[in-house]
Design an enzyme around this catalytic site. Structure first.
Site, short mmCIF file in Angstrom:
data_model
loop_
_atom_site.label_atom_id
_atom_site.label_comp_id
_atom_site.label_asym_id
_atom_site.label_seq_id
_atom_site.Cartn_x
_atom_site.Cartn_y
_atom_site.Cartn_z
N TYR A 1 5.63 -38.10 -26.36
CA TYR A 1 6.49 -38.91 -25.61
C TYR A 1 7.89 -38.95 -26.39
CZ TYR A 1 2.19 -41.09 -23.70
OH TYR A 1 0.95 -41.48 -23.10
N LEU B 1 -2.33 -48.29 -12.69
CA LEU B 1 -2.09 -48.71 -11.31
C LEU B 1 -1.88 -47.46 -10.38
CD1 LEU B 1 0.98 -51.13 -12.39
CD2 LEU B 1 -1.60 -51.69 -11.86
#
Ligand code: NAP
Length: 276
Positions: free
Chosen positions: A47, A186
């Site tokens: 990341y 989600l």
């Protein structure tokens, strides 16, 4: 906050996903999350934000020992020497002397699994990682890790949300005494427009995201790590401990997984996913 427990670990059921939060904005979002009450932070070598996480943690004033801090080994850091070297680099960037959880980010068939797991285990023995685990492992690889290499793994972090049931790999993970950490919980927003979830949210006076996160963490041995760059989203995703879903809500959401949407592409050369 509720907690998922296994193997002596107590993992906050809702964590904060940090991909792709980076730089000044990223640090602000991560620091805000800590101030809001997140105590489980998910990052990864790939990341490029471990130093932002470290700086946000220091700036937040939250004590290191109050946070469950997770990072992941890059796929090209799975040989034993790279496991050691890159973990030391992660620790330096995160400005801490231990991780709560060190994960294999993606399997890499070019590196013997036993070599990686043994090196991670030695890091655990050396106190550099309290727990070790994996991500994106199918049932075959999990079985190899646990039964062939006798790895003592805390979790399998996998994509898991109402459009992707993951029943088989979830149940296999639990059979090995491990927890499931749901990434992309989600489905990067896709599940939030679903009318069934909308109706359940309206019934409880909650938002679709809150209903989805509740559906995940009400399951045995499941934690979730939603990412939220917006302050309102980050706050909302923590406000899920004052309601419970009814059995018919759960059944209706369970039925949605027949759609089977994956938002995360498989890394090239990694083993096939299990059928959901
Ligand atoms: P996600 O958490 O399912 O979705 C993030 C998206 O949902 C963002 O666009 C965010 O918007 C939005 N959102 C968050 N809360 C919301 C709310 N209450 N209402 C409406 N929208 C909301 O997907 P993800 O970021 O891919 O996954 C989460 C974390 O899992 C990552 O950050 C990373 O740490 C981890 N991960 C791990 C792997 C792995 O291979 N192990 C792979 C992918 C991800 P805003 O940002 O605008 O608030």
């Amino acid at each position: 906050m509720s907690y998922v427990t296994a193997k002596g670990a107590r993992v906050p059921a809702i964590g904060f996903g940090t991909w792709p939060l980076r730089g000044w904005r990223g640090r602000c979002a991560i620091e805000r999350a800590l101030r809001l009450g997140y105590r489980h932070i998910d990052t990864a070598q790939i990341y490029g934000n471990e130093s932002d996480v470290g700086r946000a943690l220091r700036a937040s004033g939250v004590h290191r020992s109050d946070v469950f801090l997770v990072t992941k080994l890059r796929r090209d850091n799975l040989h034993a020497d790279a496991v050691w070297r890159s973990t030391e680099e992660s620790l330096r960037r995160l400005a801490t002397d231990y991780l709560d959880l060190l994960l294999v980010h993606w399997p890499n068939p070019a590196v013997p699994l036993g070599e990686t797991l043994e090196a991670m285990d030695r890091l655990r023995e050396a106190g550099r990682a309290r727990f070790i685990g994996v991500c994106n492992f199918n049932i075959g690889l999990l079985t190899e890790a646990v039964q062939t290499h006798h790895a003592d793994l805390l979790c399998n972090q996998i994509e898991y949300h109402p459009f992707l049931s993951q029943n088989r790999v979830r149940d296999a993970t639990r059979r090995f005494g491990m927890i499931v950490v749901a990434y992309a919980p989600l489905a990067r927003g896709h599940v939030l427009r679903d009318p069934t979830i909308g109706a359940i949210a309206a019934k409880h006076g909650k938002t679709p995201a809150q209903v989805v996160l509740r559906w995940l963490i009400e399951q045995d041995g499941v934690a979730a790590i939603p990412k939220a760059g917006l302050a309102a989203h980050a706050a909302q995703n923590l406000e899920i401990f004052d309601f419970t879903l009814d059995p018919d809500d759960r059944a209706a959401i369970d039925r949605l997984s027949q759609v089977e949407v994956r938002v995360q592409e498989r890394e090239p050369g990694t083993p096939e996913w299990d059928p959901a």
